[in-house]
Write a protein that holds these residues in place. Structure first.
Motif, mmCIF file in Angstrom:
data_model
loop_
_atom_site.group_PDB
_atom_site.id
_atom_site.type_symbol
_atom_site.label_atom_id
_atom_site.label_comp_id
_atom_site.label_asym_id
_atom_site.label_seq_id
_atom_site.Cartn_x
_atom_site.Cartn_y
_atom_site.Cartn_z
ATOM 1 N N GLU A 18 0.843 -1.203 0.000
ATOM 2 C CA GLU A 18 0.000 0.000 0.000
ATOM 3 C C GLU A 18 0.877 1.252 0.000
ATOM 4 O O GLU A 18 2.087 1.190 0.161
ATOM 5 C CB GLU A 18 -0.916 0.033 1.236
ATOM 6 N N ILE A 34 2.058 -3.031 4.886
ATOM 7 C CA ILE A 34 1.493 -2.605 6.173
ATOM 8 C C ILE A 34 1.601 -3.715 7.205
ATOM 9 O O ILE A 34 2.126 -3.509 8.310
ATOM 10 C CB ILE A 34 0.022 -2.166 6.002
ATOM 11 N N SER A 59 1.753 2.999 6.691
ATOM 12 C CA SER A 59 0.846 2.783 5.556
ATOM 13 C C SER A 59 1.003 3.818 4.446
ATOM 14 O O SER A 59 0.550 3.585 3.327
ATOM 15 C CB SER A 59 -0.611 2.791 6.031
ATOM 16 N N ASP A 74 0.226 3.238 12.512
ATOM 17 C CA ASP A 74 -0.964 2.819 13.250
ATOM 18 C C ASP A 74 -1.183 3.599 14.530
ATOM 19 O O ASP A 74 -2.317 3.673 15.018
ATOM 20 C CB ASP A 74 -0.914 1.320 13.556
ATOM 21 N N ASN A 103 -4.452 3.821 7.223
ATOM 22 C CA ASN A 103 -4.556 3.175 5.915
ATOM 23 C C ASN A 103 -4.173 4.173 4.832
ATOM 24 O O ASN A 103 -3.057 4.685 4.838
ATOM 25 C CB ASN A 103 -5.963 2.608 5.701
ATOM 26 N N ASP A 104 -5.058 4.496 3.953
ATOM 27 C CA ASP A 104 -4.755 5.329 2.797
ATOM 28 C C ASP A 104 -4.504 6.785 3.205
ATOM 29 O O ASP A 104 -5.089 7.280 4.180
ATOM 30 C CB ASP A 104 -5.942 5.256 1.831
ATOM 31 N N ILE A 146 -13.396 1.223 5.437
ATOM 32 C CA ILE A 146 -12.054 1.106 4.856
ATOM 33 C C ILE A 146 -11.801 2.349 3.999
ATOM 34 O O ILE A 146 -12.265 2.422 2.859
ATOM 35 C CB ILE A 146 -11.900 -0.168 4.007
ATOM 36 N N ASN A 148 -10.116 4.727 1.449
ATOM 37 C CA ASN A 148 -9.231 4.525 0.303
ATOM 38 C C ASN A 148 -9.444 5.629 -0.717
ATOM 39 O O ASN A 148 -10.325 6.491 -0.554
ATOM 40 C CB ASN A 148 -9.494 3.164 -0.349
#
Length: 294
Positions: A18, A34, A59, A74, A103-104, A146, A148
């Motif tokens: 990612e 990740i 990430s 994180d 995440n993204d 999620i 993204n």
């Protein structure tokens, strides 16, 4: 599905590849595994790839200046020395919530950094999207499953993001000077089947290049959400693209083997690898992150 010239940039398999980005000044691509807590550094001029072990689940990252990066992890945002790998905590990010991770993320043309969080087991509605603006984290959206496809129009007046849990790509008007929303998000693309809306990047013409998780491809959309092209990626779980190369005419795409059974891996021999697609369009450089508190 369209085929373009494609090469394997890195054969090392990522559990969850990612967060790719590209530093044109050094002709270097960066991306993450990740789950594996690894940061990849690839010099495109030589093809040499270095893998850095991380003590956190990184990430995404943005360039601050020639020596420093802002690494999204994180438990927080870290300033990383790109020469020696040293990291210093800049700001915590949901550090009091063990159930979530980053995440993204992507940098707006103004230097504001949009960052998504999600449940470590993709629990429904546990994530959020933040903006790092003038040294402070502002929560923009709640109840994301999620996050993204965070990306922006070249002039900074439009923002895009997806909730892969809903399989919807949203569009929102932004203040170009701040990178902050000026209205409510509206659904731009809804995918019913054939894979999930994952990471995305916008080219110099404002066209959206979106990785389809489970579809092994990049979908290309106009700013109005019209589907223009679908380009094959050699791994089924394609996850995120970034424009690379001195002319930004190629597309780096990460992939993952997360959740794949052994028979699925055998059927997908390039699972988890990282690719470069010669898409022959004009991309654009990523902006630097601004950390100023004033």
């Amino acid at each position: 599905m369209e085929e373009v010239p494609t090469t394997v940039l890195c054969g090392e398999r990522c559990h969850l590849g990612e967060g790719p980005t590209y530093d044109a000044a050094t002709d270097t691509a960066w991306w993450f595994d990740i789950i594996g807590r690894r940061l990849f550094e690839a010099r495109l001029d030589t093809g040499q790839t270095t893998i850095h072990s991380l003590g956190v689940m990184g990430s995404a990252l943005g360039r601050i200046d020639a020596r420093r990066q802002l690494l999204v992890a994180d438990d927080g945002l870290y300033i990383r020395d790109s020469a020696n790998g040293g990291m210093t905590l800049f700001l915590p990010l949901e550090a009091d919530n063990d159930a979530t991770r980053s995440n993204d993320a992507r940098v707006h043309p103004s230097g504001t950094f949009w960052i998504g969080t999600m449940g470590r087991k993709a629990e429904r509605g546990l994530g959020a999207i933040y903006a790092l603006h003038r040294g402070k984290l502002l929560r923009l959206y709640d109840h994301i499953t999620i996050p993204n496809a965070i990306c922006f129009s070249p002039d900074g007046t439009i923002g895009y993001f997806a909730d892969t849990g809903k399989n919807v790509l949203f569009r929102v008007d932004l203040d170009a000077a701040t990178g902050l929303p000026r209205g409510e998000p509206a659904a731009l693309v809804t995918r019913r089947n054939g894979g999930g809306i994952d990471g995305a990047v916008v080219d110099a013409e404002g066209v959206i290049w979106n990785a389809r998780w489970g579809g092994g491809c990049i979908d290309v959309y106009s700013p109005e959400g019209v589907h223009l092209r679908t380009i094959r990626v050699p791994a089924r779980q394609s996850s995120c693209p970034a424009f690379v190369g001195q002319d930004f005419s190629r597309l780096l795409v990460t992939s993952a083997w997360q959740g794949m059974a052994e028979d699925a891996k055998r059927a997908d021999p390039d699972h988890g690898r990282t690719f470069v697609l010669d898409v022959a369009v004009r991309g654009r450089p990523e902006p630097d992150v601004k950390l100023a508190t004033g």
